[in-house]
Write an enzyme that holds these catalytic residues in place. Structure first.
Site, mmCIF file in Angstrom:
data_model
loop_
_atom_site.group_PDB
_atom_site.id
_atom_site.type_symbol
_atom_site.label_atom_id
_atom_site.label_comp_id
_atom_site.label_asym_id
_atom_site.label_seq_id
_atom_site.Cartn_x
_atom_site.Cartn_y
_atom_site.Cartn_z
ATOM 1 N N PHE A 78 3.718 -8.179 -6.059
ATOM 2 C CA PHE A 78 2.563 -8.757 -5.927
ATOM 3 C C PHE A 78 2.934 -10.204 -5.700
ATOM 4 C CE2 PHE A 78 0.646 -4.703 -7.294
ATOM 5 C CZ PHE A 78 0.324 -4.374 -5.784
ATOM 6 N N ASP A 88 -0.102 2.725 -13.487
ATOM 7 C CA ASP A 88 1.683 2.241 -13.078
ATOM 8 C C ASP A 88 2.263 2.015 -14.156
ATOM 9 O OD1 ASP A 88 3.264 1.548 -11.479
ATOM 10 O OD2 ASP A 88 2.583 -0.265 -11.099
#
Ligand SMILES: Nc1ncnc2c1ncn2[C@@H]1O[C@H](COP(=O)(O)OP(=O)(O)OP(=O)(O)O)[C@@H](O)[C@H]1O
Ligand SMILES: [Mg+2]
Length: 498
Positions: free
Chosen positions: A211, A328
């Site tokens: 990201f 995650d």
């Protein structure tokens, strides 16, 4: 009051009544001819004068009470400028007066010589003014509402307290301490977050993820980590900041969140997420660099279990926290603190459980996270997404893989293995879902637990935990709390000072 006074009052009242009930007026109507041009009414006498086709007309009539509408300004008593003069009165024959002739004014506004333009203006003008006034009212109302909302927010986050938080001699640790003792348990007030974020000086880039970039920054002489998201990733930035600010999330084994800020530089928006900086980097970095002792392994494993147990746990009450599943979990998303314990990071994909309605706070998508660490039911898409505990069970599977990465680096008896990612020997470096599914679901393979681990109690326990984290059936796996208890006991047995 004596009898005479009462009598007089009754006479007056009955007189009034009589006047109301029987009022005599002059009457010019043909049907009044037989009564001598008189009429009787309970309402009013009316006289009106008009000029019709150049001829003066004087009309006198009786109006019945029920026709005197609307009260106060009956239609029958209205004059029409230039057309008719009307007068209503309420005593006997009061309408015998001669009214002035209606005056005809031919100036602008009289209406007689108006063309279509003027007429349009007369009709449209007031409507337009009315619309403007309504719009203005709406704008003022909205402005007031916004100002009110803003005021409410400022009252909650009173900037006059900023000096308290940001006094020159305060370090980040003081600040965080202040907030954990006096705050709402969900983080620094937003204006303090913004002020802190905007006074950070970036030093060097320390990592790159899916990201954005992670930087080391300086704030008042101390280090902070700054994750910078690109403007395309605004949703991820927002979600991660939102999760970190979940009430009562702060825990020594969860990465300490400091601030979120969206800074518009005119061309694009920079999205920052500021957190504690850990110079050891991620557990992945750490295990690549160092092997660990038995004690070191237990410390890492126990602290990771504590962090995950806190994340998963729902705390009831007004100052409680919802259950959160990470989704995650992997060695790259766990940081190693100076004291060699873990801090779980990267909460951007997490989901929260709303236990009252037994729902999940966002619509969860089937497969998120890192393929290598996906539980069999996630790879196969058979996970029951309506059941929050399924996400916790998938986290536990990933925790087992992280434990395997740690245990391999344990140098018990002088033996230890090089660092490897789980399934390094079974799938390629960037495996597809299909490649993972074949190994994990079809062949039901799991990372290898070497036999020699059985010779060391700590490694034996770790191996057993791993197996119980890796069951194909998610519901059969251990819970984070159970793992935490087992490892706490192990640390006692190993005479560790924790
Ligand atoms: N708070 C921190 N303190 C020190 N180092 C950090 C911190 N946060 C991140 N890092 C470093 O930056 C790296 C990049 O982190 P980031 O979470 O962006 O990506 P990643 O975890 O490597 O990959 P992914 O995008 O799949 O999560 C980490 O691997 C770690 O080495
Ligand atoms: Mg990460």
């Amino acid at each position: 009051m004596d009898t005479r006074q009462i009598l007089r009052l009754l006479i007056v009242l009955s007189g009034l009544n009589g006047a109301c009930d029987a009022l005599f007026c002059n009457c010019t109507a043909p049907q009044c001819e037989k009564d001598g041009y008189k009429c009787e009414t309970n309402g009013a006498c009316v006289a009106s004068t008009s000029v019709i086709k150049g001829q003066e007309q004087h009309v006198r009539l009786c109006i019945q009470k029920e026709d005197l509408v609307p009260p106060g300004q009956p239609f029958y008593c209205l004059s029409a400028e230039g057309l008719m003069n009307t007068h209503c009165c309420y005593s006997d024959y009061c309408n015998s007066i001669d009214l002035r002739l209606p005056t005809v004014t031919n100036g602008p506004g009289s209406g007689q010589d108006w063309g279509p333009v003027e007429l349009t203006a007369v009709v449209v003008g007031p409507v337009f003014v009315l619309c403007v006034l309504v719009l203005l009212g709406l704008v003022l109302f909205q402005h007031h509402q916004r100002a009110y909302g803003h005021r409410q927010r400022l009252e909650v986050e009173d900037p006059s307290t900023e000096h308290m938080f940001l006094a020159k001699d305060k370090t980040l640790q003081d600040l965080i301490y202040d907030l954990s003792t006096s705050g709402s348990g969900s983080g620094l007030p937003l204006f303090v977050q913004r002020t802190v974020a905007r006074t950070i000086v970036l030093q060097e880039i320390i990592g790159k993820g899916r990201f954005g970039e992670v930087w080391r920054g300086k704030w008042r002489g101390g280090d902070v980590a700054v994750k910078i998201f690109s403007s395309r990733e605004e949703r991820s930035w927002f979600r991660e900041a939102e999760i970190y600010q979940t009430i009562m999330l702060r825990h020594e084994n969860i990465l300490g969140f400091i601030a979120a800020d969206n800074k518009d530089n005119g061309t694009w928006t920079q999205l920052w997420l500021v957190s504690d900086y850990h110079e050891n980097g991620s557990l992945f970095d750490y295990l690549n660099r160092y092997s660990v002792t038995i004690e070191g392994m237990i410390k890492l494993a126990l602290s990771a279990a504590s962090g995950l147990a806190h994340l998963h746990m729902e705390i009831l009450g007004t100052q409680g926290k919802p259950g959160i599943a990470h989704r995650d979990l992997k060695s790259k998303n766990i940081l190693v603190k100076k004291n060699c314990t873990c801090a779980i990071a990267d909460l951007g994909l997490a989901v929260r459980h709303e236990s009252v309605s037994d729902t999940i706070d966002i619509a969860p998508n089937q497969r998120v996270g890192t393929k290598r660490y996906m539980a069999p039911e996630v790879l196969e898409e058979t996970i029951n997404m309506r059941h929050f505990d399924s996400f916790k069970c998938a986290d536990i599977y990933a925790l087992g893989l992280v434990y395997w990465e740690i245990a391999r680096r344990c140098n018990a008896g002088g033996i230890h293995e090089e660092y490897q990612l789980p399934y390094y020997d079974l799938v390629p470096s960037d495996p597809s879902i299909e490649e993972m599914r074949k190994v994990v679901c079809d062949q039901r393979l799991r990372p290898n637990i070497p036999n020699w681990w059985q010779s060391y109690e700590a490694l034996r326990v770790m191996g057993k935990i791993m197996r119980e984290c890796w069951y194909a059936n998610g519901a059969a796996r251990l819970t984070a709390l159970r793992i935490k208890k087992t490892l706490s006991q192990l640390s006692v047995d190993e005479d560790m000072k924790i």
